[in-house]
Design an enzyme around this catalytic site. Structure first.
Site, PDB file in Angstrom:
ATOM      1  N   LEU A 139       9.671 -12.458  14.288  1.00 15.98           N
ATOM      2  CA  LEU A 139       9.793 -11.655  15.537  1.00 15.98           C
ATOM      3  C   LEU A 139       9.814 -10.205  15.102  1.00 15.98           C
ATOM      4  CD1 LEU A 139      12.847 -13.198  17.256  1.00 15.98           C
ATOM      5  CD2 LEU A 139      10.492 -13.463  17.867  1.00 15.98           C
ATOM      6  N   ASP A 140       8.975  -9.360  15.707  1.00 16.05           N
ATOM      7  CA  ASP A 140       8.798  -8.144  15.463  1.00 16.05           C
ATOM      8  C   ASP A 140      10.544  -7.227  15.249  1.00 16.05           C
ATOM      9  OD1 ASP A 140       5.926  -8.192  15.722  1.00 16.05           O
ATOM     10  OD2 ASP A 140       6.243  -7.059  17.602  1.00 16.05           O
ATOM     11  N   LYS A 141      10.599  -6.384  14.257  1.00 13.28           N
ATOM     12  CA  LYS A 141      11.516  -5.847  13.977  1.00 13.28           C
ATOM     13  C   LYS A 141      12.463  -5.475  15.143  1.00 13.28           C
ATOM     14  CE  LYS A 141      13.567  -1.663  11.752  1.00 13.28           C
ATOM     15  NZ  LYS A 141      13.570  -0.388  10.673  1.00 13.28           N
TER      16      LYS A 141
END
Length: 326
Positions: A139-141
């Site tokens: 997942l993106d940060k």
């Protein structure tokens, strides 16, 4: 410093991610340095540039650049008791094959030159060596929600294939600027990396079919609720898994996700709402042979819960919106 090496991938290492393979062979090399080797083309597979998430095949040849000796690299300090407790507090499901975390907004999945606290590091709280869980997707940060890690090498291979082949159903909740019309639909097109400045390597842009680096991306969406015409709660189900796909698709559609500073649109952000990214991996459904699927849900992060409350979104609207996705 060692010389350049060429190492053949063994049968036992087939389907292993390149970054995991590297960690197995060179455990003393920090992940950030491995990423730099990959980014600059110093690590190659069968002579071609490669990414850390590339799955290896038996018999492939990995080129390894000169490596510092183990004693020349400062070893990572053991995970602190506080970080181990924090990692365990994120667990929302576990069984013999996997652990699911509710990843917070702002926590990176993997490290870099300036990122020392990240999920991959925190996984040490659940075991070391062969018992250490393995990442199977990302997942993106700044995206919160369900993140699945595998507990064994066999389950890592199986789960990674399921995520790659789109057999895992993923549902995201987002708060978007404006209200998409129609309220239910599909966003599709081609995306590619922008090739922009050094600090913006991960920016994705719309592309044309046949363009170098272009990948087809499909997102199904449904508007669950809205606050006038200013903001809406959108349920998303990605059919493909391209980098930043949901963020790009909504921005290109003219309804960027609230708090997204990279992919924007012309609709202004209402005052009084959090400026953090409002994108949450709400649920995954993982198929199992001969058994019902594993269904894992993650509660909203605080900033999204506060926004939902401020805008009066009705949680009962989630069911009909998700059913509309098909």
């Amino acid at each position: 410093m060692s010389a350049v090496q060429t190492i053949e991938v063994s049968q036992a290492e087939a389907d292993m991610r390149l970054d995991r393979w590297f960690k197995k062979h060179f455990p003393h090399i920090p992940h950030g340095r491995v990423e730099k080797f990959l980014r600059t083309g110093q690590v190659r597979v069968d002579g071609a540039r490669a990414k850390g998430n590339q799955r290896l095949e038996a018999g492939q040849i990995v080129r390894v650049p000169p490596m510092p000796e183990p004693g020349a690299v400062k070893a990572e300090a053991p995970l602190t008791r506080e970080d181990a407790a924090y990692a365990r507090s994120l667990v929302i499901y576990k069984d013999a094959d996997l652990i699911a975390l509710n990843k917070p907004h702002g926590l990176a999945v993997q490290g870099g030159s300036k990122t020392t606290r990240h999920v991959d590091r925190l996984l040490e709280a659940f075991g070391k060596g062969d018992e250490r869980p393995r990442l199977v997707h990302r997942l993106d940060k700044d995206t919160s929600g369900v993140l699945v890690v595998a507990r064994t090498a066999d389950s890592a291979r199986r789960l990674a294939r399921l995520f790659q082949t789109r057999d895992v159903k993923k549902v995201y909740w987002a708060v978007a600027l404006g209200v998409p019309a129609p309220h239910v639909g599909e966003i599709s097109g081609f995306l590619k990396k922008s090739g922009g400045a050094e600090g913006d390597r991960e920016r994705m842009v719309a592309a044309r079919h046949g363009e170098e680096g272009a990948q087809h991306a499909v997102t199904h969406y449904s508007v669950a609720d809205h606050a006038g015409r200013r903001v809406s709660w959108v349920v998303l189900s990605p059919e493909t898994g391209r980098t930043h796909q949901l963020r790009v698709h909504l921005a290109e559609f003219g309804h960027a996700i609230l708090g997204d500073g990279k992919y924007v649109c012309d609709i202004p952000t209402p005052e009084g709402l959090s400026r953090k990214l409002h994108l949450h991996a709400r649920r995954v459904e993982i198929p199992r042979p001969g058994k019902p699927p594993v269904v894992i849900e993650a509660e909203l992060p605080v900033h999204m819960s506060e926004t939902f409350a401020a805008l009066g979104f009705d949680f009962d609207a989630a069911g009909p919106a998700e059913e509309a996705l098909g």
